[in-house]
Design a protein around this motif. Structure first.
Motif, PDB file in Angstrom:
ATOM      1  N   GLY A 133      33.454  69.568  25.466  1.00  0.00           N
ATOM      2  CA  GLY A 133      33.335  68.485  25.780  1.00  0.00           C
ATOM      3  C   GLY A 133      32.574  67.431  24.939  1.00  0.00           C
ATOM      4  O   GLY A 133      32.192  66.217  25.237  1.00  0.00           O
ATOM      5  N   VAL A 134      32.347  67.860  23.833  1.00  0.00           N
ATOM      6  CA  VAL A 134      31.588  67.107  22.807  1.00  0.00           C
ATOM      7  C   VAL A 134      32.363  65.846  22.382  1.00  0.00           C
ATOM      8  O   VAL A 134      31.760  64.870  22.407  1.00  0.00           O
ATOM      9  CB  VAL A 134      31.455  67.853  21.498  1.00  0.00           C
ATOM     10  N   GLY A 135      33.750  65.796  22.465  1.00  0.00           N
ATOM     11  CA  GLY A 135      34.352  64.702  22.137  1.00  0.00           C
ATOM     12  C   GLY A 135      34.295  63.512  23.083  1.00  0.00           C
ATOM     13  O   GLY A 135      34.015  62.490  22.873  1.00  0.00           O
TER      14      GLY A 135
ATOM     15  N   GLN B 190      31.332  63.469  25.197  1.00  0.00           N
ATOM     16  CA  GLN B 190      30.184  63.038  25.230  1.00  0.00           C
ATOM     17  C   GLN B 190      29.804  62.241  24.035  1.00  0.00           C
ATOM     18  O   GLN B 190      29.008  61.062  23.865  1.00  0.00           O
ATOM     19  CB  GLN B 190      29.227  64.334  24.848  1.00  0.00           C
ATOM     20  N   TYR B 191      30.295  62.603  22.884  1.00  0.00           N
ATOM     21  CA  TYR B 191      30.357  61.403  21.621  1.00  0.00           C
ATOM     22  C   TYR B 191      31.183  60.107  21.953  1.00  0.00           C
ATOM     23  O   TYR B 191      30.643  59.205  21.499  1.00  0.00           O
ATOM     24  CB  TYR B 191      31.405  62.233  20.812  1.00  0.00           C
ATOM     25  N   CYS B 192      32.002  60.229  22.597  1.00  0.00           N
ATOM     26  CA  CYS B 192      32.799  58.907  23.278  1.00  0.00           C
ATOM     27  C   CYS B 192      31.713  58.014  23.948  1.00  0.00           C
ATOM     28  O   CYS B 192      31.277  56.671  23.727  1.00  0.00           O
ATOM     29  CB  CYS B 192      33.907  58.923  24.202  1.00  0.00           C
ATOM     30  N   ILE B 193      31.038  58.367  24.981  1.00  0.00           N
ATOM     31  CA  ILE B 193      29.942  57.882  25.867  1.00  0.00           C
ATOM     32  C   ILE B 193      28.950  57.350  24.795  1.00  0.00           C
ATOM     33  O   ILE B 193      28.408  56.155  25.100  1.00  0.00           O
ATOM     34  CB  ILE B 193      29.684  58.788  26.918  1.00  0.00           C
ATOM     35  N   GLY B 194      28.456  58.021  23.897  1.00  0.00           N
ATOM     36  CA  GLY B 194      27.411  57.636  23.139  1.00  0.00           C
ATOM     37  C   GLY B 194      27.978  56.466  22.194  1.00  0.00           C
ATOM     38  O   GLY B 194      27.157  55.582  21.950  1.00  0.00           O
ATOM     39  N   ILE B 195      29.166  56.485  21.630  1.00  0.00           N
ATOM     40  CA  ILE B 195      29.584  55.238  21.122  1.00  0.00           C
ATOM     41  C   ILE B 195      29.708  54.047  21.734  1.00  0.00           C
ATOM     42  O   ILE B 195      28.971  53.052  21.509  1.00  0.00           O
ATOM     43  CB  ILE B 195      31.152  55.424  20.696  1.00  0.00           C
ATOM     44  N   GLY B 196      30.205  54.213  23.090  1.00  0.00           N
ATOM     45  CA  GLY B 196      30.163  52.988  24.194  1.00  0.00           C
ATOM     46  C   GLY B 196      29.010  52.455  24.650  1.00  0.00           C
ATOM     47  O   GLY B 196      28.697  51.229  24.202  1.00  0.00           O
ATOM     48  N   VAL B 197      28.205  53.586  24.730  1.00  0.00           N
ATOM     49  CA  VAL B 197      26.642  52.574  25.193  1.00  0.00           C
ATOM     50  C   VAL B 197      25.803  52.073  24.024  1.00  0.00           C
ATOM     51  O   VAL B 197      25.492  51.207  23.965  1.00  0.00           O
ATOM     52  CB  VAL B 197      26.016  53.994  25.924  1.00  0.00           C
ATOM     53  N   SER B 198      25.660  52.927  22.727  1.00  0.00           N
ATOM     54  CA  SER B 198      25.084  52.337  21.541  1.00  0.00           C
ATOM     55  C   SER B 198      25.683  51.202  21.226  1.00  0.00           C
ATOM     56  O   SER B 198      25.098  50.122  21.018  1.00  0.00           O
ATOM     57  CB  SER B 198      25.188  53.401  20.392  1.00  0.00           C
TER      58      SER B 198
ATOM     59  N   LYS C  49      37.834  51.378  17.461  1.00  0.00           N
ATOM     60  CA  LYS C  49      39.146  50.810  17.557  1.00  0.00           C
ATOM     61  C   LYS C  49      39.681  51.433  18.951  1.00  0.00           C
ATOM     62  O   LYS C  49      39.294  52.653  19.261  1.00  0.00           O
ATOM     63  CB  LYS C  49      40.008  51.299  16.508  1.00  0.00           C
ATOM     64  N   THR C  50      40.161  50.760  19.859  1.00  0.00           N
ATOM     65  CA  THR C  50      40.979  51.213  21.105  1.00  0.00           C
ATOM     66  C   THR C  50      41.602  52.461  20.782  1.00  0.00           C
ATOM     67  O   THR C  50      42.646  52.328  19.948  1.00  0.00           O
ATOM     68  CB  THR C  50      41.959  50.175  21.640  1.00  0.00           C
ATOM     69  N   ALA C  51      41.520  53.616  21.243  1.00  0.00           N
ATOM     70  CA  ALA C  51      41.951  54.722  20.874  1.00  0.00           C
ATOM     71  C   ALA C  51      42.998  55.526  21.927  1.00  0.00           C
ATOM     72  O   ALA C  51      42.686  55.356  23.035  1.00  0.00           O
ATOM     73  CB  ALA C  51      40.931  55.847  20.698  1.00  0.00           C
ATOM     74  N   ALA C  52      43.811  56.142  21.622  1.00  0.00           N
ATOM     75  CA  ALA C  52      44.730  57.052  22.587  1.00  0.00           C
ATOM     76  C   ALA C  52      44.375  58.257  22.664  1.00  0.00           C
ATOM     77  O   ALA C  52      45.069  59.170  23.458  1.00  0.00           O
ATOM     78  CB  ALA C  52      46.279  56.718  22.052  1.00  0.00           C
ATOM     79  N   SER C  53      43.458  58.831  21.967  1.00  0.00           N
ATOM     80  CA  SER C  53      43.214  60.340  21.793  1.00  0.00           C
ATOM     81  C   SER C  53      41.514  60.371  21.691  1.00  0.00           C
ATOM     82  O   SER C  53      40.857  59.536  21.114  1.00  0.00           O
ATOM     83  CB  SER C  53      43.836  61.157  21.008  1.00  0.00           C
ATOM     84  N   VAL C  54      40.963  61.561  22.111  1.00  0.00           N
ATOM     85  CA  VAL C  54      39.652  61.766  22.159  1.00  0.00           C
ATOM     86  C   VAL C  54      39.336  61.907  20.643  1.00  0.00           C
ATOM     87  O   VAL C  54      40.179  62.451  19.783  1.00  0.00           O
ATOM     88  CB  VAL C  54      39.195  63.087  22.903  1.00  0.00           C
ATOM     89  N   PRO C  55      38.152  61.393  20.178  1.00  0.00           N
ATOM     90  CA  PRO C  55      37.614  61.540  18.626  1.00  0.00           C
ATOM     91  C   PRO C  55      37.718  62.969  18.391  1.00  0.00           C
ATOM     92  O   PRO C  55      37.185  63.916  18.988  1.00  0.00           O
ATOM     93  CB  PRO C  55      36.291  61.008  18.796  1.00  0.00           C
ATOM     94  N   GLY C  56      38.169  63.277  17.077  1.00  0.00           N
ATOM     95  CA  GLY C  56      38.444  64.458  16.557  1.00  0.00           C
ATOM     96  C   GLY C  56      37.020  65.201  16.076  1.00  0.00           C
ATOM     97  O   GLY C  56      36.966  66.312  15.894  1.00  0.00           O
ATOM     98  N   MET C  57      36.045  64.202  15.869  1.00  0.00           N
ATOM     99  CA  MET C  57      34.733  64.713  15.677  1.00  0.00           C
ATOM    100  C   MET C  57      34.054  66.073  16.450  1.00  0.00           C
ATOM    101  O   MET C  57      33.744  67.128  15.803  1.00  0.00           O
ATOM    102  CB  MET C  57      33.623  63.558  15.607  1.00  0.00           C
TER     103      MET C  57
END
Length: 366
Positions: free
Chosen positions: A95-97, A99-107, A281-289
């Motif tokens: 689930g890192v992707g 958690q990474y997304c949430i970090g992006i949104g909040v920051s 950018k509005t994304a259609a898939s979870v970040p690959g990071m």
């Protein structure tokens, strides 16, 4: 001779040898793909990939783009630390992707809407992602839901949640579906450079994130290997029932493990996006990071310090691929080569097993 034998049989040597072998096989397979597409230019293309910032002739440009490699390695290394922290505790944090997304949104929310200082943005993103990771841990601990299933669901929820949150004209250019640059809205939210930019030919993206990543890797190693807390987490991961019998708080340890892993994922995105190097950018898939972090964790031998070198290597190869002459190759060939090398990282434990078998047979024959 005896000293050399001990070195060859040590776990550290096997991990390093397996990682190097994985990288070599990945590069070799990538070269074969290049030869199939255009054999004449394959050697030059592979040389370009391996050079990365050395592609430039001027030393100043080389130093500048070395800085870019370091900056872009930060989130990859921290995502790898998130994966290995959970793995060492017996959990697979896919689930890192999310958690990474949430970090992006909040920051970005803290920076673009509330114009908060950089350290507040980082802390808020880290805490939010920690809570997000803890939810998956709670499902595992209290309802026996496999953490992989829980994490996959949370990934997609996180993606769509961030897409919705960012869809606001106050901090997103709706015509491009990407957030505004932080420098234009809240300069105080950008990570400080601490004069590190001057060491990399004025690269403004080189920031405190780089030394912080090294510090975090060391702290993860210390927490896992030198503290009672880390021992309890690893013991719970190895055998939850035995840990419970020994008086350890098994359920709490599972939740804490995923919370810390989530925090590392949120830290990864905040330390990257708050450099202002990239917009969401509005994304259609979870970040690959997040998924690349899994490969980096295993390539690094599931060791925090190994993750630093593995992350640097993967990012070096990835950025090097962008310099390939596109007259002879499709622009996506860079991503293909990087993907092959990253995919081969998944076999690091297999190569380590082979090296162990060969080592044990050699020792037995003597």
């Amino acid at each position: 001779m005896e000293k050399m034998r001990k070195i060859l049989e040590s776990e550290s040597f096997k991990s390093i040898a397996a990682a190097v072998l994985c990288a070599f096989v990945g590069i070799l397979l990538g070269f074969v793909v290049l030869c199939v597409i255009n054999a004449e230019n394959a050697p030059k293309a592979m040389s370009t990939i391996l050079k990365n910032f050395m592609y430039y002739k001027k030393p100043k440009m080389q130093v500048y783009y070395l800085g870019m490699t370091l900056v872009k390695s930060v989130p990859l290394i921290l995502c790898a630390l998130s994966v290995l922290f959970a793995y060492k505790s017996g959990l697979f944090n896919i689930g890192v992707g999310g958690q990474y997304c949430i970090g992006i949104g909040v920051s970005l929310l803290c920076a673009l809407q509330w114009h908060l200082p950089w350290f507040v943005c980082v802390i808020a993103a880290t805490l939010a992602a920690s809570v997000w990771g803890a939810v998956s841990g709670a499902f595992k601990a209290f309802f026996n839901v496999n953490e992989v299933i829980a994490c996959i669901m949370m990934n997609w929820i996180a993606l769509y949640l961030v897409n919705v949150l960012m869809q606001n004209e106050r901090f997103m250019d709706l015509s491009k579906s990407e957030t505004f640059h932080i420098a234009s809205k809240s300069p105080g939210s950008i990570l400080p450079t601490l004069a590190l930019d001057s060491l990399f030919a004025g690269n403004q993206y080189v920031s405190i994130a780089i030394p912080l990543t090294v510090v975090v890797a060391v702290l993860v190693w210390v927490a896992l290997n030198k503290t009672t807390f880390g021992y309890e987490l690893r013991a719970t991961g190895l055998n939850k029932n035995a840990a419970k019998y020994a008086g350890m708080r098994d359920k709490l340890n599972i939740v804490l493990t995923m919370a810390i892993a989530g925090a590392l994922g949120g830290l990864a995105s905040s330390l990257f996006y708050l450099t202002d190097i990239q917009s969401w950018k509005t994304a259609a898939s979870v970040p690959g990071m997040g998924f690349s972090g899994i490969a980096v964790a295993f390539l690094g031998g599931l060791h925090p310090i190994g993750a630093i070198f593995a992350g640097l290597f993967i990012e070096h190869i990835t950025l090097g691929g962008s310099y390939i002459d596109m007259r002879y190759y499709n622009p996506q060939i860079a991503d293909l080569i990087s993907s092959i090398i990253i995919y081969m990282c998944a076999f690091v434990l297999f190569f380590k097993y082979l090296i162990s078998k060969i080592s044990s047979k050699t020792g037995a024959s003597k």
